[in-house]
Every structure is written in C-alpha cells, then in structure tokens.
Design a protein around this motif. Sequence first.
Motif, PDB file in Angstrom:
ATOM      1  N   SER A   1       0.938  -1.045   0.125  1.00 22.00           N
ATOM      2  CA  SER A   1       0.047   0.037  -0.047  1.00 22.00           C
ATOM      3  C   SER A   1       0.900   1.301  -0.106  1.00 22.00           C
ATOM      4  CB  SER A   1      -0.910  -0.093   1.151  1.00 22.00           C
ATOM      5  OG  SER A   1      -1.813  -1.197   1.082  1.00 22.00           O
ATOM      6  N   ILE A   2       1.870   1.413   0.840  1.00 24.50           N
ATOM      7  CA  ILE A   2       2.723   2.320   0.912  1.00 24.50           C
ATOM      8  C   ILE A   2       3.535   2.729  -0.433  1.00 24.50           C
ATOM      9  CG2 ILE A   2       4.689   3.639   2.026  1.00 24.50           C
ATOM     10  CD1 ILE A   2       2.315   3.661   3.541  1.00 24.50           C
ATOM     11  N   SER A   3       4.216   1.672  -1.112  1.00 25.58           N
ATOM     12  CA  SER A   3       4.921   1.716  -2.392  1.00 25.58           C
ATOM     13  C   SER A   3       3.741   2.105  -3.523  1.00 25.58           C
ATOM     14  CB  SER A   3       5.492   0.437  -2.484  1.00 25.58           C
ATOM     15  OG  SER A   3       4.541  -0.829  -2.522  1.00 25.58           O
ATOM     16  N   GLY A   4       2.687   1.585  -3.326  1.00 24.30           N
ATOM     17  CA  GLY A   4       1.614   2.064  -4.251  1.00 24.30           C
ATOM     18  C   GLY A   4       1.268   3.668  -4.180  1.00 24.30           C
ATOM     19  N   CYS A   5       1.245   4.163  -2.870  1.00 26.08           N
ATOM     20  CA  CYS A   5       1.177   5.439  -2.803  1.00 26.08           C
ATOM     21  C   CYS A   5       2.223   6.434  -3.254  1.00 26.08           C
ATOM     22  CB  CYS A   5       0.677   5.683  -1.208  1.00 26.08           C
ATOM     23  SG  CYS A   5      -0.811   5.240  -0.402  1.00 26.08           S
ATOM     24  N   VAL A   6       3.250   5.844  -3.209  1.00 26.76           N
ATOM     25  CA  VAL A   6       4.626   6.675  -3.689  1.00 26.76           C
ATOM     26  C   VAL A   6       4.447   6.565  -5.105  1.00 26.76           C
ATOM     27  CG1 VAL A   6       7.292   6.607  -3.745  1.00 26.76           C
ATOM     28  CG2 VAL A   6       5.830   6.150  -1.594  1.00 26.76           C
TER      29      VAL A   6
ATOM     30  N   SER B   1       8.589  -2.222  -8.355  1.00 25.94           N
ATOM     31  CA  SER B   1       9.259  -3.691  -8.367  1.00 25.94           C
ATOM     32  C   SER B   1       8.740  -3.910  -6.722  1.00 25.94           C
ATOM     33  CB  SER B   1      10.613  -3.841  -8.382  1.00 25.94           C
ATOM     34  OG  SER B   1      11.094  -4.941  -8.183  1.00 25.94           O
ATOM     35  N   ILE B   2       8.862  -3.019  -5.719  1.00 26.01           N
ATOM     36  CA  ILE B   2       8.482  -3.400  -4.458  1.00 26.01           C
ATOM     37  C   ILE B   2       7.081  -3.772  -4.315  1.00 26.01           C
ATOM     38  CG2 ILE B   2       8.280  -2.316  -2.006  1.00 26.01           C
ATOM     39  CD1 ILE B   2      10.983  -0.762  -2.622  1.00 26.01           C
ATOM     40  N   HIS B   3       6.318  -2.667  -5.142  1.00 20.81           N
ATOM     41  CA  HIS B   3       5.075  -2.821  -4.843  1.00 20.81           C
ATOM     42  C   HIS B   3       4.378  -4.332  -5.602  1.00 20.81           C
ATOM     43  CE1 HIS B   3       0.832  -1.242  -5.052  1.00 20.81           C
ATOM     44  NE2 HIS B   3       0.582  -1.764  -6.343  1.00 20.81           N
ATOM     45  N   PHE B   4       5.055  -4.720  -6.624  1.00 24.47           N
ATOM     46  CA  PHE B   4       4.756  -6.076  -7.368  1.00 24.47           C
ATOM     47  C   PHE B   4       5.379  -7.151  -6.557  1.00 24.47           C
ATOM     48  CE2 PHE B   4       4.633  -4.071 -11.833  1.00 24.47           C
ATOM     49  CZ  PHE B   4       3.341  -3.657 -11.588  1.00 24.47           C
ATOM     50  N   TYR B   5       6.634  -6.948  -5.949  1.00 25.95           N
ATOM     51  CA  TYR B   5       7.238  -8.286  -5.517  1.00 25.95           C
ATOM     52  C   TYR B   5       7.594  -8.073  -4.028  1.00 25.95           C
ATOM     53  CZ  TYR B   5       7.592  -8.462 -10.441  1.00 25.95           C
ATOM     54  OH  TYR B   5       7.440  -8.417 -12.039  1.00 25.95           O
ATOM     55  N   CYS B   6       7.361  -7.006  -3.269  1.00 24.45           N
ATOM     56  CA  CYS B   6       7.509  -6.740  -1.968  1.00 24.45           C
ATOM     57  C   CYS B   6       9.016  -7.096  -1.443  1.00 24.45           C
ATOM     58  CB  CYS B   6       6.647  -7.347  -1.078  1.00 24.45           C
ATOM     59  SG  CYS B   6       6.288  -6.995   0.721  1.00 24.45           S
ATOM     60  N   PHE B   7       9.982  -6.750  -2.154  1.00 21.94           N
ATOM     61  CA  PHE B   7      11.503  -7.212  -1.788  1.00 21.94           C
ATOM     62  C   PHE B   7      11.958  -8.655  -2.211  1.00 21.94           C
ATOM     63  CE2 PHE B   7      10.259  -3.655   1.086  1.00 21.94           C
ATOM     64  CZ  PHE B   7      11.437  -2.716   0.645  1.00 21.94           C
ATOM     65  N   PHE B   8      10.886  -9.396  -2.606  1.00 19.34           N
ATOM     66  CA  PHE B   8      11.241 -10.781  -2.990  1.00 19.34           C
ATOM     67  C   PHE B   8      11.705 -10.925  -4.281  1.00 19.34           C
ATOM     68  CE2 PHE B   8       8.531 -11.548   0.672  1.00 19.34           C
ATOM     69  CZ  PHE B   8       9.252 -12.115   1.541  1.00 19.34           C
ATOM     70  N   PRO B   9      12.419 -12.028  -4.834  1.00 20.39           N
ATOM     71  CA  PRO B   9      12.533 -12.339  -6.211  1.00 20.39           C
ATOM     72  C   PRO B   9      11.350 -12.485  -6.892  1.00 20.39           C
ATOM     73  CG  PRO B   9      14.098 -13.965  -4.968  1.00 20.39           C
ATOM     74  CD  PRO B   9      13.014 -13.049  -4.077  1.00 20.39           C
ATOM     75  N   PRO B  10      11.012 -11.971  -8.194  1.00 23.47           N
ATOM     76  CA  PRO B  10       9.835 -11.852  -8.943  1.00 23.47           C
ATOM     77  C   PRO B  10       8.816 -12.938  -8.759  1.00 23.47           C
ATOM     78  CG  PRO B  10      11.535 -10.853 -10.261  1.00 23.47           C
ATOM     79  CD  PRO B  10      12.132 -11.447  -9.150  1.00 23.47           C
TER      80      PRO B  10
ATOM     81  N   PHE C   1      -5.121   7.545  -3.657  1.00 27.53           N
ATOM     82  CA  PHE C   1      -3.937   7.694  -2.900  1.00 27.53           C
ATOM     83  C   PHE C   1      -4.411   7.658  -1.443  1.00 27.53           C
ATOM     84  CE2 PHE C   1      -1.338  10.610  -0.319  1.00 27.53           C
ATOM     85  CZ  PHE C   1      -0.260  10.254  -0.589  1.00 27.53           C
ATOM     86  N   LEU C   2      -5.228   8.441  -1.086  1.00 25.75           N
ATOM     87  CA  LEU C   2      -5.953   8.395   0.240  1.00 25.75           C
ATOM     88  C   LEU C   2      -6.481   6.979   0.790  1.00 25.75           C
ATOM     89  CD1 LEU C   2      -7.953  11.780   0.460  1.00 25.75           C
ATOM     90  CD2 LEU C   2      -5.556  11.081   1.407  1.00 25.75           C
ATOM     91  N   ALA C   3      -6.996   6.345  -0.264  1.00 24.37           N
ATOM     92  CA  ALA C   3      -7.370   4.613   0.012  1.00 24.37           C
ATOM     93  C   ALA C   3      -6.183   3.916   0.281  1.00 24.37           C
ATOM     94  CB  ALA C   3      -8.268   4.435  -1.085  1.00 24.37           C
ATOM     95  N   GLY C   4      -5.257   4.220  -0.549  1.00 24.22           N
ATOM     96  CA  GLY C   4      -3.997   3.510  -0.116  1.00 24.22           C
ATOM     97  C   GLY C   4      -3.434   3.656   1.164  1.00 24.22           C
TER      98      GLY C   4
END
Length: 379
Positions: free
Chosen positions: A17-22, A116-125, A334-337
């Motif tokens: 959610s945070i990465s999506g807002c950014v 990439s963080i939004h899609f994979y959250c620091f993990f390999p894809p 953005f606010l919803a995120g």
Amino acid sequence: MHRWLGFLSGLVVFIVSISGCVYSFQDQIQDALFSYRKVNRGSGDMLLPSRLIIIAKTKYPDGKVSLVNYYTPDRTAQVRINTGKVQHSLFIDPYTGRLMHDDPDFKHNFFNTVKSIHFYCFFPPAIGKTIVGASTIIFMIIMITGLVLWWPRRKFDRKRSLTIKWKTRWRRVNYDLHSVIGFYVFSISFLLAFSGLSMSYDWLSKSIYWVANGGQEYKKELKKYTSDTTTKVQNIVVIQPIDAGFLYARKRSPKTEMMLISPGVLPKSPISYTCYPRVLHFSYSDTYSIDQYTGKILKELPNTKKSTGLVLLGTNYDIHVGQIAGLSGQIIMFLAGLISASLPVTGLFIYLGKKKSIQLRKGRGAHSVRQRRLDKSLN
C-alpha cells in the motif's frame, strides 16, 4: 479469521500500500523534477521512429531497441535500448534529434524500484508475485470479514458505527480509526486490490474478459500475428516498415497524444503500435500491427471496435491508480492506499490492547484469590 488472516498478510499489505501511494504520482513528480522530460514544440514534424533508432544505435551500436515512445508535442520521445546487462532509457528531442538525457539503469531508478517493491515486496519476482498475490486475496477476505464485524446489529447503533469519537481514550480512537474509516474505504480498497490482481494474473483478466462479454470470446481481437521471415528485404527501400506503420497509425488515429511502438525484437514478432488519446493515460487505445519485413498491415483494432471485455481490461491501470477520473480520482486512490496501509497498524494496536486488558484482568483475579486465602487463614 479476521485477526489471524491479518497477522498473515498485514506486513505485506502495509508495504504494498505504501509503495503504491509513492508510485501513484510518479509522472507529476518526475515532470516537476526533471526538465529533460519536456521540450519546446518544434515547427516541423516529429522525427520518424527509424531516425530515433539510428540516434540510439549511434550511441550504443551493439544495443537492441525494445521500445520507441512518442508523447505529446511538448515532450521528449523515449527510446529504450538494451546493451546486455544494462537497459538504457534515452530521452530525445523529437524535432532536432538532440539527446536530452541518458538514464543508464532504467530498471533500477527510484520509481521503478518502488514499482518492483509494489509488485514483489523485496522478494525475487517469481516468489514475490505469489506472496503479494496471496496477501492481496487475503486482504480482500479480511475486508469482507471486517465489514461483517462492523455491521451494527441494532438500528440505534448505526450512528455510533459511522462516527469517530475523538474525545475519548486513545484505544477507543484507534478502534474507530480501524473500524469506521475501514468501512468508508471498503469499496475503494476492494477495487484497488481487485484491479491490482487482475493486472498480475492472466486467469483473472481472462475471467473478467469472459464475464464482461457475456461468455463470448472474440478470437479476431485476441489473435497473435507474426511477421513473415521468408520474405527477403529489398536492398532499396523507399520507406522503412516501422516508419510506414507509424505514419499509418497516426493517420488512422489522429487524436493520438501518446504512441508506444514495439519494433519487433524477435525475428517473427510484428511491429506493434499502441495509440492513446491522452498522454500518460493507458485507456481507450487503438492498436496496430505490421509485418516488420514488408510493412503489411496485419492488425488494425480501434477502441471503438473492441469488445466490452477488452475495453474494460484496457482501463484497468487507470482505474487502479484513479487517473481515469482525473486528478481527483488519483487523490482518492492515494488516500485509500494510505488508509489500507494504516489498517494493519491500527488492527495490531487493537489486538495488543485487548491482550493487555486480559492480562490485567487475570492479574486482578489472581490477586483477589490470594487475598481471600490470606483473610481465611487470618480468621
């Protein structure tokens, strides 16, 4: 179920959610920070894509061009070229051919890292996609269970369930922030999660396509076209196929503000053109494909002739970030995120507060038993 599913997915939901807002306002932020994204509109026509490719290949002779992007007349054209380990993104003045900027590691710039963080959250894809997808599905279930928990049983409880009591203990305020705001944002957050899943999983996008079309499948619009590799290219060519396709697409879609061109990297792949009526908006596109060797038109699919399902899938990104409703829609998403990111946090505080209350009650109960035993012994 609400509590334990929250423990399973809470951290991932917070990060996503945070990465999506950014990322949601990345175009506006980059326009404000980087002057090379804009140019003064020239008096002549824009350079043809073959010319932009020559400029990119002059700088990186061994590179392979994967995309040529045109934007509104006051923006630089963009050419992505892969030199092996590095993918460069070249910003070129579409009127003069001047190289305005070279982004040497496009995949790892700030906003692409955030994506990439939004899609994979620091993990390999491969692993991250599964974890984020599963957490998103769990989050949708949590929202449904939360709605059931919030739903007032009695009529006179409805007003209390719709307002936040600010002038009370912080635990009560925290509870209201979790439940009341969670209710208000339920439909938007659910749409955020669902649209994100449909962009990540083919089975879901195919299901949306099938349902929106009433169970029908239009094979013509889904057909994959290939270039004829047996055709020999003549030594003398009046106009390059990629340029012929560009001029044809621009003529057939005169309201185009943004055109993304895939020049056909593989031998059998056609040259593809996607034309959008609004710059930096990815909805209502016209699509064209031509043979990369002969320039023959293989596919022409304007938005007006697309099925309902395909049009709906085409609006998915703009729905997800809210820009389908303009700036106000982006702000709402953005606010919803932000609120979605806050729900695991406020939920955790609710759990810790209840746990502490239980421990206090148990401690008081044990103290009472000891006191009664002491009084009995004294008597």
